[in-house]
Design an enzyme around this catalytic site. Structure first.
Site, PDB file in Angstrom:
ATOM      1  N   SER A 255       0.627  -1.018   0.094  1.00 12.52           N
ATOM      2  CA  SER A 255      -0.286  -0.118   0.018  1.00 12.52           C
ATOM      3  C   SER A 255       0.721   1.319  -0.418  1.00 12.52           C
ATOM      4  CB  SER A 255      -0.622   0.256   1.245  1.00 12.52           C
ATOM      5  OG  SER A 255      -1.042   1.616   1.359  1.00 12.52           O
TER       6      SER A 255
ATOM      7  N   MET B 169     -11.107  -5.128   6.347  1.00 12.66           N
ATOM      8  CA  MET B 169     -10.269  -4.166   6.534  1.00 12.66           C
ATOM      9  C   MET B 169     -10.196  -4.687   7.637  1.00 12.66           C
ATOM     10  SD  MET B 169      -9.974  -1.105   4.493  1.00 12.66           S
ATOM     11  CE  MET B 169      -8.933  -0.837   5.843  1.00 12.66           C
TER      12      MET B 169
ATOM     13  N   ASP C 203      -6.520  -6.445   4.207  1.00 10.57           N
ATOM     14  CA  ASP C 203      -5.974  -4.728   3.992  1.00 10.57           C
ATOM     15  C   ASP C 203      -6.199  -3.681   5.817  1.00 10.57           C
ATOM     16  OD1 ASP C 203      -4.847  -2.681   4.137  1.00 10.57           O
ATOM     17  OD2 ASP C 203      -6.654  -1.388   2.699  1.00 10.57           O
ATOM     18  N   GLY C 204      -4.809  -3.745   6.259  1.00 10.99           N
ATOM     19  CA  GLY C 204      -4.809  -2.749   8.127  1.00 10.99           C
ATOM     20  C   GLY C 204      -3.859  -3.881   8.192  1.00 10.99           C
TER      21      GLY C 204
ATOM     22  N   GLY D 119      -0.111   2.115   9.947  1.00 14.31           N
ATOM     23  CA  GLY D 119       0.270   2.012  11.029  1.00 14.31           C
ATOM     24  C   GLY D 119      -1.103   1.523  12.086  1.00 14.31           C
TER      25      GLY D 119
ATOM     26  N   MET E  22     -12.058   4.383  -0.641  1.00 18.10           N
ATOM     27  CA  MET E  22     -12.624   5.056   0.395  1.00 18.10           C
ATOM     28  C   MET E  22     -13.038   6.916   0.495  1.00 18.10           C
ATOM     29  SD  MET E  22      -9.508   3.543   2.822  1.00 18.10           S
ATOM     30  CE  MET E  22      -8.650   4.023   1.951  1.00 18.10           C
TER      31      MET E  22
ATOM     32  N   ASP F 294      -4.576   3.888  -2.379  1.00 15.07           N
ATOM     33  CA  ASP F 294      -5.390   4.089  -1.286  1.00 15.07           C
ATOM     34  C   ASP F 294      -6.304   6.178  -1.504  1.00 15.07           C
ATOM     35  OD1 ASP F 294      -5.827   1.723   0.771  1.00 15.07           O
ATOM     36  OD2 ASP F 294      -4.055   2.330   1.272  1.00 15.07           O
TER      37      ASP F 294
ATOM     38  N   MET G 285      -9.094   8.899   0.038  1.00 18.73           N
ATOM     39  CA  MET G 285      -9.327   9.007   1.715  1.00 18.73           C
ATOM     40  C   MET G 285      -9.908  10.706   0.655  1.00 18.73           C
ATOM     41  SD  MET G 285      -7.293   7.940   4.470  1.00 18.73           S
ATOM     42  CE  MET G 285      -6.846   5.692   3.859  1.00 18.73           C
TER      43      MET G 285
ATOM     44  N   HIS H  49      -1.536  -1.075  -4.208  1.00 21.64           N
ATOM     45  CA  HIS H  49      -2.782  -1.159  -3.465  1.00 21.64           C
ATOM     46  C   HIS H  49      -2.341   0.616  -3.541  1.00 21.64           C
ATOM     47  CE1 HIS H  49      -6.498  -1.626  -0.953  1.00 21.64           C
ATOM     48  NE2 HIS H  49      -5.847  -0.945  -0.110  1.00 21.64           N
TER      49      HIS H  49
ATOM     50  N   HIS I 175      -8.586   1.449  -3.999  1.00 22.42           N
ATOM     51  CA  HIS I 175      -9.604   0.925  -2.818  1.00 22.42           C
ATOM     52  C   HIS I 175     -10.071   2.580  -1.730  1.00 22.42           C
ATOM     53  CE1 HIS I 175      -9.255   0.138   1.698  1.00 22.42           C
ATOM     54  NE2 HIS I 175     -10.484   0.564   1.420  1.00 22.42           N
TER      55      HIS I 175
HETATM   56  C1  DX5 Z   1      -6.077   2.278   5.567  1.00 25.37           C
HETATM   57  C2  DX5 Z   1      -5.699   1.442   4.506  1.00 25.37           C
HETATM   58  C3  DX5 Z   1      -4.554   0.366   3.844  1.00 25.37           C
HETATM   59  C4  DX5 Z   1      -3.135   0.837   4.765  1.00 25.37           C
HETATM   60  C5  DX5 Z   1      -2.551  -0.219   5.095  1.00 25.37           C
HETATM   61  O1  DX5 Z   1      -7.768   2.663   5.666  1.00 25.37           O
HETATM   62  O2  DX5 Z   1      -6.887   0.947   3.309  1.00 25.37           O
HETATM   63  O3  DX5 Z   1      -4.602   0.204   3.045  1.00 25.37           O
HETATM   64  O4  DX5 Z   1      -2.340   1.645   3.603  1.00 25.37           O
HETATM   65  O5  DX5 Z   1      -1.814  -0.030   6.113  1.00 25.37           O
HETATM   66  P1  DX5 Z   1      -0.675  -1.308   6.703  1.00 25.37           P
HETATM   67  O6  DX5 Z   1      -0.465  -2.288   6.536  1.00 25.37           O
HETATM   68  O7  DX5 Z   1       0.129   0.258   7.768  1.00 25.37           O
HETATM   69  O8  DX5 Z   1      -1.526  -0.912   8.259  1.00 25.37           O
HETATM   70 ZN    ZN Z   2      -6.334   0.202   1.648  1.00 24.15          ZN
END
Ligand code: DX5
Ligand code: ZN
Length: 211
Positions: free
Chosen positions: A6, A133, A171-172, A141, A64, A31, A33, A29, A62
């Site tokens: 990601s 998720m 994911d996460g 993190g 969000m 993200d 947002m 990946h 992804h």
């Molecule tokens: C969180 C994201 C994840 C995030 C994961 O909202 O969807 O893809 O980047 O990060 P880590 O692997 O650090 O939890």
């Molecule tokens: Zn993600």
């Protein structure tokens, strides 16, 4: 086991160089947002377009964001290969999946930690991927939520029983340890942000996630 680094945890001042360090992973990946569905703002289609010439990976996008359908065309034109939206953000998930397929990309649905698998049961047959998720969406993190293992098991059982084709993606909070648990539960693809990008040796981290 496929791996999807990601880029949320990559150095945004150096994104091209950053993605070149993770090319052995099958997916990238991305993200997205909007500061509305989640309390953070990240990447738009312009960034996807700028990165596209530098990678042959599957661009796994992804979303969000609220009203995800508004942004399908810009992300697809920018080079997204598959688009995942949150079931919590649309009225009629089945027709949204059809829309993505008509546009020629793979379709995924994501569920937040508190959304049960039952909410998406009727759409599983159509889906190319389900993104479970294992943290509250919004930030990299965070710590892995073990409750998500049960959801992976449920999805795996339905997938095998019915012969569905969707990939189970987690994911996460993925690291070498949590990846092992998810793999055992039945996951096909691991998204990992901080575990990969916060290390100097990305190849080693990708291998560790792959297990
Ligand atoms: C969180 C994201 C994840 C995030 C994961 O909202 O969807 O893809 O980047 O990060 P880590 O692997 O650090 O939890
Ligand atoms: Zn993600």
């Amino acid at each position: 086991m496929r791996v999807a680094p990601s880029i949320l945890s990559a150095d945004f001042g150096n994104l091209k160089e950053e993605i070149l360090t993770v090319q052995e992973a099958e997916w990238l990946h991305i993200d997205v947002m909007d500061g509305h569905f989640v309390p953070n703002i990240t990447i738009g289609p312009l960034v996807v377009k700028a990165l596209r010439p530098h990678s042959k990976q599957v661009f796994d996008t992804h979303l969000m964001i609220s009203e995800p359908e508004k942004y399908f065309d810009p992300f697809i034109e920018a080079g997204s290969d598959q688009i995942t939206f949150h079931v919590e953000t649309v009225e009629n998930p089945a027709s949204v999946i059809d829309t993505l397929h008509e546009k020629g990309v793979k379709a995924g649905i994501s569920i937040k930690p508190k959304t049960p698998v039952a909410e998406i049961g009727q759409f599983l047959e159509k889906l190319d991927l389900v993104l479970v998720m294992s943290v509250e969406p919004g930030f990299g993190g965070q710590a892995f939520m073990p409750e998500s293992l049960e959801k992976i098991q449920t999805l795996k059982r339905i997938k095998d029983e019915k012969g569905y084709h969707f990939d189970i993606v987690v994911d996460g909070g993925i690291n070498d340890e949590t990846a092992k648990l998810c793999k055992k539960a039945g996951a096909d693809v691991m998204v990992a942000g901080s575990f990969i990008f916060k290390s100097e040796d990305r190849s080693a981290r990708i291998d560790e996630v792959r297990g």
